[in-house]
Scaffold this active site. Sequence first.
Site, short mmCIF file in Angstrom:
data_model
loop_
_atom_site.label_atom_id
_atom_site.label_comp_id
_atom_site.label_asym_id
_atom_site.label_seq_id
_atom_site.Cartn_x
_atom_site.Cartn_y
_atom_site.Cartn_z
N ASP A 37 2.40 -12.67 -4.50
CA ASP A 37 3.12 -12.53 -3.22
C ASP A 37 3.59 -11.09 -2.98
OD1 ASP A 37 5.08 -12.26 -5.09
OD2 ASP A 37 6.42 -13.79 -4.27
N GLY A 38 3.23 -10.16 -3.86
CA GLY A 38 3.58 -8.76 -3.64
C GLY A 38 4.79 -8.29 -4.42
N GLU A 39 5.53 -9.21 -5.05
CA GLU A 39 6.69 -8.77 -5.84
C GLU A 39 6.20 -7.95 -7.04
OE1 GLU A 39 9.28 -11.99 -6.90
OE2 GLU A 39 9.83 -12.38 -4.82
N LYS A 193 8.93 24.38 18.74
CA LYS A 193 8.21 23.09 18.75
C LYS A 193 9.10 21.99 19.33
CE LYS A 193 8.06 20.12 15.07
NZ LYS A 193 7.77 19.67 13.70
C1 R5P Z 1 9.45 19.09 10.47
O1 R5P Z 1 10.63 19.11 10.60
C2 R5P Z 1 8.75 19.20 9.16
O2 R5P Z 1 9.10 20.36 8.47
C3 R5P Z 1 7.27 19.15 9.34
O3 R5P Z 1 6.87 20.26 10.08
C4 R5P Z 1 6.84 17.92 10.04
O4 R5P Z 1 7.52 16.79 9.59
C5 R5P Z 1 5.36 17.75 9.85
O5 R5P Z 1 4.94 16.60 10.50
P1 R5P Z 1 3.52 16.52 11.14
O6 R5P Z 1 2.55 17.06 10.12
O7 R5P Z 1 3.32 15.06 11.42
O8 R5P Z 1 3.55 17.34 12.38
#
Ligand code: R5P
Length: 316
Positions: A37-39, A193
Amino acid sequence: MNKLKLFSGSSNIPLSKKIANYLGTELAQGKVMTFPDGEILVKVDEDVRGCDVFVIQSTCHPVNVYLVELLIYIDCLRRASAARITAVLPYFGYARQDRKDEGRVPITAKLVANLISTAGADRVLTVDLHAAQIQGFFDIPVDHLMAEPVISSYLQRVHLAEDMVLVSPDVGNVKRARRYAERFNVELAIIDKRRLSGSDTVIEHIIGNVEGKNVLMVDDLIATAGTVCNAAFLCKEKGAKSIRIAATHPILCGPAIERLVEAPIENIILTDTIPLSQKAQEELDNVTVLTMAELLGEAIRRIHRNESVSSLFLTG
Ligand code: R5P
Protein backbone atom coordinates in the site's frame (compact mmCIF):
# COMPACT_ATOMS: atom_id res chain seq x y z
CA MET A 1 32.60 10.93 20.76
CA ASN A 2 31.21 7.47 20.27
CA LYS A 3 31.60 5.45 17.12
CA LEU A 4 30.58 7.16 13.86
CA LYS A 5 28.01 5.36 11.71
CA LEU A 6 26.90 6.56 8.32
CA PHE A 7 23.54 5.46 6.90
CA SER A 8 22.12 6.29 3.51
CA GLY A 9 18.48 6.69 2.52
CA SER A 10 17.51 5.69 -1.02
CA SER A 11 17.62 9.11 -2.68
CA ASN A 12 21.31 9.51 -3.45
CA ILE A 13 23.31 6.36 -2.78
CA PRO A 14 26.20 7.33 -5.14
CA LEU A 15 26.85 10.51 -3.12
CA SER A 16 26.52 8.62 0.18
CA LYS A 17 29.12 6.09 -1.00
CA LYS A 18 31.50 8.87 -2.00
CA ILE A 19 31.09 10.48 1.43
CA ALA A 20 31.79 7.13 3.10
CA ASN A 21 34.84 6.73 0.89
CA TYR A 22 36.13 10.19 1.89
CA LEU A 23 35.73 9.21 5.54
CA GLY A 24 37.50 5.90 4.93
CA THR A 25 34.50 3.91 6.07
CA GLU A 26 31.62 1.83 4.66
CA LEU A 27 27.96 2.73 4.72
CA ALA A 28 26.26 1.07 7.68
CA GLN A 29 23.70 -1.60 6.88
CA GLY A 30 20.06 -0.63 6.75
CA LYS A 31 17.12 -1.68 4.62
CA VAL A 32 14.21 0.31 3.27
CA MET A 33 11.15 -1.73 2.35
CA THR A 34 7.83 -0.65 0.90
CA PHE A 35 4.57 -2.39 1.67
CA PRO A 36 2.06 -3.00 -1.14
CA ASP A 37 0.00 0.00 0.00
CA GLY A 38 3.04 2.31 -0.17
CA GLU A 39 3.92 2.42 3.53
CA ILE A 40 7.65 2.44 4.23
CA LEU A 41 9.54 0.30 6.73
CA VAL A 42 13.17 0.86 7.68
CA LYS A 43 15.25 -1.77 9.42
CA VAL A 44 18.73 -1.04 10.70
CA ASP A 45 20.85 -4.17 10.48
CA GLU A 46 23.62 -3.25 12.90
CA ASP A 47 23.98 -2.14 16.47
CA VAL A 48 23.85 1.67 16.83
CA ARG A 49 23.48 1.88 20.61
CA GLY A 50 25.54 4.85 21.82
CA CYS A 51 26.80 5.66 18.30
CA ASP A 52 27.17 9.04 16.59
CA VAL A 53 24.90 8.43 13.61
CA PHE A 54 24.59 10.37 10.36
CA VAL A 55 21.76 9.59 7.95
CA ILE A 56 22.15 10.99 4.44
CA GLN A 57 19.03 11.74 2.43
CA SER A 58 18.25 14.39 -0.19
CA THR A 59 14.55 15.16 -0.12
CA CYS A 60 14.38 15.33 -3.90
CA HIS A 61 11.91 13.70 -6.33
CA PRO A 62 9.81 11.81 -5.24
CA VAL A 63 9.97 14.38 -2.46
CA ASN A 64 7.20 13.03 -0.22
CA VAL A 65 8.52 9.47 -0.34
CA TYR A 66 12.10 10.46 0.45
CA LEU A 67 11.02 12.83 3.20
CA VAL A 68 8.94 10.18 4.94
CA GLU A 69 11.75 7.65 4.48
CA LEU A 70 14.13 10.06 6.24
CA LEU A 71 11.69 10.59 9.11
CA ILE A 72 11.22 6.85 9.55
CA TYR A 73 15.00 6.28 9.40
CA ILE A 74 15.52 8.84 12.18
CA ASP A 75 12.76 7.32 14.29
CA CYS A 76 14.23 3.87 13.81
CA LEU A 77 17.73 5.04 14.85
CA ARG A 78 16.38 6.87 17.90
CA ARG A 79 14.49 3.79 19.07
CA ALA A 80 17.66 1.75 18.52
CA SER A 81 19.39 4.04 21.09
CA ALA A 82 21.77 6.01 18.85
CA ALA A 83 23.52 8.61 21.03
CA ARG A 84 23.23 11.42 18.49
CA ILE A 85 21.51 11.59 15.10
CA THR A 86 22.50 14.08 12.42
CA ALA A 87 20.16 14.37 9.44
CA VAL A 88 22.36 15.12 6.42
CA LEU A 89 20.24 16.69 3.67
CA PRO A 90 22.47 17.53 0.69
CA TYR A 91 19.26 18.94 -0.82
CA PHE A 92 16.52 20.19 1.51
CA GLY A 93 13.19 20.01 -0.37
CA TYR A 94 10.12 22.14 0.41
CA ALA A 95 12.48 25.04 1.11
CA ARG A 96 10.84 27.29 -1.45
CA GLN A 97 7.66 27.59 0.63
CA ASP A 98 9.41 29.54 3.36
CA ARG A 99 6.93 32.35 4.05
CA LYS A 100 3.30 33.33 3.59
CA ASP A 101 3.46 35.35 0.39
CA GLU A 102 -0.34 35.36 0.17
CA GLY A 103 -3.23 34.51 2.47
CA ARG A 104 -4.17 30.97 3.50
CA VAL A 105 -0.96 29.19 2.42
CA PRO A 106 1.34 27.00 4.54
CA ILE A 107 4.98 27.55 5.47
CA THR A 108 6.10 24.11 4.45
CA ALA A 109 9.81 24.66 5.10
CA LYS A 110 8.94 25.21 8.79
CA LEU A 111 6.64 22.18 8.86
CA VAL A 112 9.43 19.98 7.45
CA ALA A 113 11.90 21.40 9.98
CA ASN A 114 9.45 20.50 12.76
CA LEU A 115 8.98 17.00 11.37
CA ILE A 116 12.73 16.33 11.24
CA SER A 117 13.22 17.51 14.83
CA THR A 118 10.17 15.65 16.10
CA ALA A 119 11.34 12.43 14.47
CA GLY A 120 14.42 12.66 16.67
CA ALA A 121 17.25 14.40 14.79
CA ASP A 122 19.73 16.18 17.07
CA ARG A 123 21.40 18.19 14.32
CA VAL A 124 21.08 18.95 10.63
CA LEU A 125 23.76 19.30 7.97
CA THR A 126 22.68 20.70 4.63
CA VAL A 127 23.84 22.54 1.51
CA ASP A 128 22.63 25.80 -0.05
CA LEU A 129 19.23 26.19 1.53
CA HIS A 130 16.92 28.15 -0.73
CA ALA A 131 16.85 30.83 1.97
CA ALA A 132 19.52 30.91 4.68
CA GLN A 133 16.96 31.93 7.31
CA ILE A 134 15.44 28.43 7.15
CA GLN A 135 18.22 27.53 9.61
CA GLY A 136 16.18 29.44 12.17
CA PHE A 137 13.15 27.19 11.56
CA PHE A 138 15.02 24.51 13.51
CA ASP A 139 15.59 24.60 17.26
CA ILE A 140 18.51 22.20 16.84
CA PRO A 141 21.96 23.10 15.40
CA VAL A 142 22.09 23.42 11.61
CA ASP A 143 25.37 23.43 9.71
CA HIS A 144 24.75 25.08 6.37
CA LEU A 145 27.40 24.45 3.73
CA MET A 146 27.69 26.24 0.42
CA ALA A 147 28.62 24.76 -2.93
CA GLU A 148 30.36 28.01 -3.79
CA PRO A 149 33.89 26.93 -2.75
CA VAL A 150 33.54 23.76 -4.86
CA ILE A 151 32.19 25.60 -7.89
CA SER A 152 34.69 28.45 -7.62
CA SER A 153 37.69 26.21 -7.37
CA TYR A 154 36.46 24.24 -10.39
CA LEU A 155 36.10 27.48 -12.37
CA GLN A 156 39.55 28.59 -11.31
CA ARG A 157 40.98 25.21 -12.25
CA VAL A 158 39.45 24.96 -15.75
CA HIS A 159 39.79 28.58 -16.67
CA LEU A 160 38.19 31.80 -15.71
CA ALA A 161 36.86 33.48 -18.81
CA GLU A 162 38.16 36.94 -19.55
CA ASP A 163 35.59 39.72 -19.72
CA MET A 164 33.41 37.83 -17.31
CA VAL A 165 30.26 39.24 -15.76
CA LEU A 166 28.30 37.60 -12.95
CA VAL A 167 24.57 37.48 -13.58
CA SER A 168 21.92 36.93 -10.94
CA PRO A 169 18.86 35.46 -12.70
CA ASP A 170 16.54 37.06 -10.13
CA VAL A 171 16.63 39.35 -7.12
CA GLY A 172 16.68 36.37 -4.73
CA ASN A 173 20.09 35.31 -6.00
CA VAL A 174 21.81 38.69 -5.80
CA LYS A 175 23.72 37.94 -2.59
CA ARG A 176 25.09 34.71 -4.01
CA ALA A 177 26.03 36.36 -7.33
CA ARG A 178 27.69 39.26 -5.53
CA ARG A 179 29.86 36.88 -3.51
CA TYR A 180 31.09 35.28 -6.74
CA ALA A 181 31.58 38.68 -8.38
CA GLU A 182 33.69 39.82 -5.44
CA ARG A 183 35.65 36.58 -5.40
CA PHE A 184 36.49 36.93 -9.11
CA ASN A 185 36.65 40.71 -9.04
CA VAL A 186 34.17 41.17 -11.89
CA GLU A 187 30.97 43.15 -12.41
CA LEU A 188 27.49 42.07 -11.49
CA ALA A 189 24.27 42.25 -13.53
CA ILE A 190 20.81 41.51 -12.15
CA ILE A 191 17.75 40.23 -13.97
CA ASP A 192 14.29 41.40 -13.04
CA LYS A 193 12.17 38.22 -12.99
CA ARG A 194 8.45 37.83 -12.34
CA ARG A 195 7.00 34.40 -11.56
CA LEU A 196 3.71 33.64 -13.30
CA SER A 197 3.29 30.06 -12.05
CA GLY A 198 5.34 27.14 -10.71
CA SER A 199 6.83 26.57 -14.16
CA ASP A 200 6.63 29.93 -15.91
CA THR A 201 8.49 33.16 -15.36
CA VAL A 202 8.88 36.32 -17.39
CA ILE A 203 11.81 38.65 -17.42
CA GLU A 204 11.84 42.11 -18.82
CA HIS A 205 14.90 43.98 -17.69
CA ILE A 206 18.53 43.46 -16.97
CA ILE A 207 20.33 45.86 -14.70
CA GLY A 208 23.98 45.99 -15.76
CA ASN A 209 25.91 45.33 -18.94
CA VAL A 210 26.46 41.91 -20.52
CA GLU A 211 27.29 43.03 -24.06
CA GLY A 212 30.45 41.37 -25.37
CA LYS A 213 30.93 39.59 -22.03
CA ASN A 214 31.19 36.01 -20.89
CA VAL A 215 28.29 35.47 -18.54
CA LEU A 216 28.44 33.30 -15.44
CA MET A 217 24.93 32.93 -14.02
CA VAL A 218 24.49 31.45 -10.54
CA ASP A 219 21.40 30.00 -8.89
CA ASP A 220 20.75 27.70 -5.95
CA LEU A 221 18.66 25.30 -8.02
CA ILE A 222 17.31 24.53 -11.44
CA ALA A 223 13.75 23.13 -11.29
CA THR A 224 11.79 23.66 -14.53
CA ALA A 225 14.75 25.72 -15.85
CA GLY A 226 12.44 28.60 -16.80
CA THR A 227 14.48 31.03 -14.72
CA VAL A 228 17.93 30.27 -16.09
CA CYS A 229 16.80 29.66 -19.69
CA ASN A 230 14.79 32.88 -19.96
CA ALA A 231 17.73 34.71 -18.41
CA ALA A 232 20.13 33.07 -20.89
CA PHE A 233 17.98 34.13 -23.87
CA LEU A 234 17.83 37.68 -22.55
CA CYS A 235 21.61 37.83 -22.04
CA LYS A 236 22.15 36.55 -25.59
CA GLU A 237 19.72 39.14 -26.92
CA LYS A 238 21.68 41.81 -25.06
CA GLY A 239 24.89 40.72 -26.75
CA ALA A 240 26.54 38.30 -24.31
CA LYS A 241 29.48 36.41 -25.90
CA SER A 242 28.98 33.17 -23.99
CA ILE A 243 26.76 31.92 -21.15
CA ARG A 244 27.64 29.50 -18.42
CA ILE A 245 25.33 28.51 -15.56
CA ALA A 246 26.31 27.24 -12.13
CA ALA A 247 23.57 25.84 -9.89
CA THR A 248 23.86 23.67 -6.80
CA HIS A 249 20.74 21.50 -6.94
CA PRO A 250 19.73 19.87 -10.26
CA ILE A 251 16.04 19.20 -9.62
CA LEU A 252 15.43 19.27 -13.41
CA CYS A 253 11.70 18.58 -13.43
CA GLY A 254 8.90 19.14 -15.98
CA PRO A 255 10.20 20.78 -19.16
CA ALA A 256 13.69 21.46 -17.73
CA ILE A 257 15.70 19.21 -20.03
CA GLU A 258 14.01 20.37 -23.23
CA ARG A 259 14.45 23.99 -22.16
CA LEU A 260 18.11 23.53 -21.31
CA VAL A 261 18.77 21.80 -24.65
CA GLU A 262 17.21 24.76 -26.51
CA ALA A 263 18.80 27.56 -24.49
CA PRO A 264 22.01 29.32 -25.58
CA ILE A 265 24.07 27.90 -22.69
CA GLU A 266 27.59 26.58 -23.25
CA ASN A 267 28.17 24.90 -19.96
CA ILE A 268 25.89 23.95 -17.05
CA ILE A 269 27.80 23.35 -13.82
CA LEU A 270 25.82 21.33 -11.27
CA THR A 271 26.58 19.39 -8.12
CA ASP A 272 25.61 15.88 -7.07
CA THR A 273 23.31 16.86 -4.18
CA ILE A 274 20.60 15.31 -6.40
CA PRO A 275 21.46 12.51 -8.82
CA LEU A 276 20.91 13.29 -12.51
CA SER A 277 18.16 11.28 -14.19
CA GLN A 278 19.02 8.94 -17.04
CA LYS A 279 17.29 11.33 -19.45
CA ALA A 280 19.35 14.28 -18.23
CA GLN A 281 22.55 12.30 -18.60
CA GLU A 282 21.64 11.26 -22.12
CA GLU A 283 20.30 14.54 -23.44
CA LEU A 284 22.41 17.22 -21.82
CA ASP A 285 25.87 17.15 -23.33
CA ASN A 286 27.05 20.43 -21.83
CA VAL A 287 26.85 19.46 -18.15
CA THR A 288 29.65 19.26 -15.61
CA VAL A 289 28.73 17.62 -12.29
CA LEU A 290 30.91 18.47 -9.30
CA THR A 291 30.78 16.36 -6.19
CA MET A 292 29.91 17.70 -2.76
CA ALA A 293 31.19 14.49 -1.15
CA GLU A 294 34.45 15.92 0.15
CA LEU A 295 32.88 19.00 1.69
CA LEU A 296 30.06 16.98 3.27
CA GLY A 297 32.50 14.26 4.37
CA GLU A 298 34.80 16.82 5.97
CA ALA A 299 31.86 18.48 7.73
CA ILE A 300 30.73 15.09 9.08
CA ARG A 301 34.27 14.33 10.26
CA ARG A 302 34.46 17.66 12.09
CA ILE A 303 30.98 17.40 13.62
CA HIS A 304 31.90 13.94 14.86
CA ARG A 305 35.09 15.26 16.44
CA ASN A 306 33.37 18.37 17.80
CA GLU A 307 35.57 20.59 15.65
CA SER A 308 34.54 23.82 13.95
CA VAL A 309 33.03 23.55 10.48
CA SER A 310 32.84 27.28 9.78
CA SER A 311 36.21 27.36 7.99
CA LEU A 312 34.69 25.06 5.34
CA PHE A 313 32.47 27.90 4.21
CA LEU A 314 35.39 30.05 3.16
CA THR A 315 37.72 27.72 1.31
CA GLY A 316 38.08 27.27 -2.43
C1 R5P B 1 14.19 31.19 -7.28
O1 R5P B 1 13.93 31.85 -6.33
C2 R5P B 1 15.22 30.11 -7.30
O2 R5P B 1 16.48 30.58 -6.91
C3 R5P B 1 15.31 29.48 -8.65
O3 R5P B 1 15.74 30.45 -9.56
C4 R5P B 1 14.00 28.95 -9.10
O4 R5P B 1 13.32 28.29 -8.07
C5 R5P B 1 14.23 28.02 -10.25
O5 R5P B 1 13.02 27.51 -10.68
P1 R5P B 1 12.79 27.17 -12.19
O6 R5P B 1 14.00 26.41 -12.66
O7 R5P B 1 11.53 26.34 -12.20
O8 R5P B 1 12.61 28.46 -12.90
